[in-house]
Design an enzyme around this catalytic site. Sequence first.
Site, PDB file in Angstrom:
ATOM      1  N   GLY A 151      16.471  15.881  44.188  1.00 40.82           N
ATOM      2  CA  GLY A 151      16.112  17.265  44.466  1.00 40.82           C
ATOM      3  C   GLY A 151      14.627  17.347  44.754  1.00 40.82           C
ATOM      4  O   GLY A 151      13.814  17.455  43.839  1.00 40.82           O
ATOM      5  N   CYS A 154      29.671  20.397  47.583  1.00 49.18           N
ATOM      6  CA  CYS A 154      29.128  20.812  48.883  1.00 49.18           C
ATOM      7  C   CYS A 154      29.228  22.321  49.020  1.00 49.18           C
ATOM      8  O   CYS A 154      30.319  22.879  48.978  1.00 49.18           O
ATOM      9  CB  CYS A 154      29.855  20.154  50.054  1.00 49.18           C
ATOM     10  SG  CYS A 154      29.168  20.735  51.633  1.00 49.18           S
ATOM     11  N   THR A 174      22.581  20.624  46.869  1.00 47.26           N
ATOM     12  CA  THR A 174      21.698  21.713  47.316  1.00 47.26           C
ATOM     13  C   THR A 174      22.027  23.045  46.635  1.00 47.26           C
ATOM     14  O   THR A 174      23.162  23.290  46.222  1.00 47.26           O
ATOM     15  CB  THR A 174      21.819  21.889  48.836  1.00 47.26           C
ATOM     16  OG1 THR A 174      23.197  22.015  49.166  1.00 47.26           O
ATOM     17  CG2 THR A 174      21.240  20.702  49.572  1.00 47.26           C
TER      18      THR A 174
HETATM   19  C1  LIG Z   1      21.081  17.592  56.033  1.00 46.05           C
HETATM   20  C2  LIG Z   1      21.698  17.344  54.680  1.00 46.05           C
HETATM   21  C3  LIG Z   1      23.018  16.883  54.577  1.00 46.05           C
HETATM   22  C4  LIG Z   1      23.605  16.653  53.342  1.00 46.05           C
HETATM   23  N1  LIG Z   1      24.884  16.183  53.276  1.00 46.05           N
HETATM   24  C5  LIG Z   1      25.443  15.890  52.062  1.00 46.05           C
HETATM   25  C6  LIG Z   1      26.753  15.329  51.967  1.00 46.05           C
HETATM   26  O1  LIG Z   1      27.423  15.048  52.965  1.00 46.05           O
HETATM   27  N2  LIG Z   1      27.253  15.057  50.726  1.00 46.05           N
HETATM   28  C7  LIG Z   1      26.523  15.316  49.589  1.00 46.05           C
HETATM   29  O2  LIG Z   1      27.010  15.042  48.490  1.00 46.05           O
HETATM   30  N3  LIG Z   1      25.287  15.839  49.648  1.00 46.05           N
HETATM   31  C8  LIG Z   1      24.724  16.135  50.857  1.00 46.05           C
HETATM   32  N4  LIG Z   1      23.442  16.642  50.910  1.00 46.05           N
HETATM   33  C9  LIG Z   1      22.688  16.887  49.668  1.00 46.05           C
HETATM   34  C10 LIG Z   1      21.735  15.726  49.360  1.00 46.05           C
HETATM   35  O3  LIG Z   1      22.448  14.513  49.190  1.00 46.05           O
HETATM   36  C11 LIG Z   1      20.902  16.018  48.096  1.00 46.05           C
HETATM   37  O4  LIG Z   1      21.767  16.171  47.000  1.00 46.05           O
HETATM   38  C12 LIG Z   1      20.067  17.277  48.230  1.00 46.05           C
HETATM   39  O5  LIG Z   1      19.555  17.403  49.512  1.00 46.05           O
HETATM   40  C13 LIG Z   1      18.907  17.349  47.225  1.00 46.05           C
HETATM   41  O6  LIG Z   1      17.967  16.325  47.396  1.00 46.05           O
HETATM   42  P1  LIG Z   1      16.636  16.450  48.322  1.00 46.05           P
HETATM   43  O7  LIG Z   1      15.946  17.720  47.930  1.00 46.05           O
HETATM   44  O8  LIG Z   1      15.845  15.228  48.027  1.00 46.05           O
HETATM   45  O9  LIG Z   1      17.120  16.487  49.709  1.00 46.05           O
HETATM   46  C14 LIG Z   1      22.847  16.890  52.155  1.00 46.05           C
HETATM   47  C15 LIG Z   1      21.525  17.347  52.247  1.00 46.05           C
HETATM   48  C16 LIG Z   1      20.935  17.567  53.481  1.00 46.05           C
HETATM   49  C17 LIG Z   1      19.509  18.044  53.556  1.00 46.05           C
END
Ligand SMILES: Cc1cc2nc3c(=O)[nH]c(=O)nc-3n(C[C@H](O)[C@H](O)[C@H](O)COP(=O)(O)O)c2cc1C
Lengths: 263, 304
Positions: B245, B132, B195
């Site tokens: 991602g 994170c 992220t």
């Molecule tokens: C609003 C938000 C909250 C997130 N909270 C977490 C979290 O609590 N734990 C975690 O491992 N990843 C968290 N992530 C990351 C996502 O699980 C994911 O790895 C990342 O967004 C990439 O995928 P995407 O582009 O499809 O969103 C969060 C992402 C977003 C956008």
Amino acid sequence: MKYLKKAKLIENTVITDDCRRLKLECPEIAAEAAPGQFVQVRTWDENGPLLSRPISIAGVSNDRKHIELWVRIVGKGTKAICSAGVGDEVTLTGPLGNGFKRPEAGELIYTAGGSLGAAPLRFFAQRFCGCGDLKCVCGAATACDMSIFDDPVIKSTGAVLTTDDGTMGKKGFVTDALNELLDEKAPDRIIACGPHAMLKAVAAIAAERRIKCEVSLDTYMSCGIGACMGCAVPMSAEYGKPYAHACTDGPVFDSKMIDWEAF
Amino acid sequence: MNKPDLSVKIGNLTLKNPVLVSSGTFGYGWEFSDFYDVGMLGGIVTKAITPLPRPGNPPPRTIETPAGLLNAIGLENCGLEAFIKEKLPFLGGLDTAVIVNVAGAGEDDYDKVVSELADNKDVDAFEINISCPNVKEGGIEFGTSPASASRLIGKLRKKTKKTIIAKLSPNVTDPSEIAIAVEDAGSDAISMVNTFRGMAIDAETGRPVLGNVTGGLSGPAIKPLALYQIYRVSLKVKTPIIGMGGITSAADAIEFVYAGAAAVSVGTANLVNPAAAKEILDGMEEYCIRKEISNIGDIIGKAH
Ligand SMILES: Cc1cc2nc3c(=O)[nH]c(=O)nc-3n(C[C@H](O)[C@H](O)[C@H](O)COP(=O)(O)O)c2cc1C
Ligand SMILES: Cc1cc2nc3c(=O)[nH]c(=O)nc-3n(C[C@H](O)[C@H](O)[C@H](O)COP(=O)(O)OP(=O)(O)OC[C@H]3O[C@@H](n4cnc5c(N)ncnc54)[C@H](O)[C@@H]3O)c2cc1C
Ligand code: FES
């Protein structure tokens, strides 16, 4: 129940240079919508903006088939929404959030709407006319924005209209006109929606005069359904938790629960 | 053609299909249950759980950027106790894998959550969040050093027989090093990417937009970066990779499988369109039928 629906755009009316009134066919959302609730709106695919945009429900047709939205163009999302043509499909999620408390019989309520913030208050007036005793104040910056209030529901409330620059209606802020009403008689409740600074001022007036006050907040949102924790609102100690979430706990809040210093 | 076999095995867990939903973008599952039967998914990954509730970061917490979303939620969550009492029963009643995302300030926090849930029948797997970017205590220090990542995963491995997935940070020079370290320490799978660190500044005020100043970038903007990292890491490890991602369509998901992902996870797309994960799952099945792929496993890593 929340719905995810493709709604047909029935009307797209120009209200001012940058404001549009949209009428959308969506019986599921129209049937369950309550004043103060909002919808997430999207008119684009992967080539547009990303997130859906939250917009308050401004009213529901008498046959409960259509909802009305008032939208101001401030960026690319609202621009795309307002560019939708009659007959186009608009993706809606809703109704979302918690609305205003229903009026009790004989309850005296003052509503204060700043600019397009009048939209959810208009729905309140439409739904509850006759339930309580409503007195409305609507304010805009200048005369050309006044056509926002040129609406049968708002007119029927006999709303006091103000402009900041005095080019139409009473000169001064919404809060000035609200204070005048308050000096005459204290209501049971104030409900308000509008720009942040206006809501903060209304909350301060209500606190000083010890009047119950509900405000509908405009915060950044992502999902609108309580999934991302993105829409945090700092809360006062009395609330018991440091943050509330505008999309599920609000967007309507008891104004004294909000930590206005931090927000 | 018959229905394709979409099932995948991750450790001792069989997912009925390869579509998961990512931590932090799907609440605790019920938030989406008005829109479709969320039990149809391959699995649901919860928001990060920490031993005690966390209030999260000051607002604004999210801001849209071109084709992306910057977030700095700050791991706001209800804490372990409320999770077990209030959130887990709904998830446990679904016919889908329940994967608990675990975060913490130190090894003890991770240990506490995993130990407490190790024998809970409603939990199928743990995703260990060592990535994170938004809180100092978000585990990022474990995610950027192979030695500490290995020690943490090794310790947790002893606490549970359930599947362990290590969620890696993309904010390192070479994620393969961490991937190899956690694989050697007993992780059953790797999920990536979390992220990418980023920020937004308001030109009018000259100030950072997010309350936390910096945030993590997700959404379509990061898709090519994520694909590349998965492509690269899948050459170095044998354990399955859960790829994510910027996945917003079935075609995106299929690209991740070709890059080397055994399963995919839908994140930001859920926030845009609450039915996104269902539509992606339906689309993957249609793709396999159209391409006469009888088993999705046949195309994993075939872009290599
Ligand atoms: C609003 C938000 C909250 C997130 N909270 C977490 C979290 O609590 N734990 C975690 O491992 N990843 C968290 N992530 C990351 C996502 O699980 C994911 O790895 C990342 O967004 C990439 O995928 P995407 O582009 O499809 O969103 C969060 C992402 C977003 C956008
Ligand atoms: C519950 C709720 C109800 C709303 N109801 C209405 C309504 O009835 N009618 C209406 O016109 N608008 C309403 N809004 C505001 C509307 O959602 C935003 O104006 C819209 O999301 C902006 O999107 P955009 O792409 O056009 O602008 P962007 O390109 O995203 O932004 C343009 C500018 O607006 C600012 N901005 C963007 N979103 C917000 C926000 N949520 N709050 C404050 N500033 C913001 C940005 O910082 C930027 O300066 C509501 C918002 C909420 C949360
Ligand atoms: S906007 Fe996602 S939780 Fe409120």
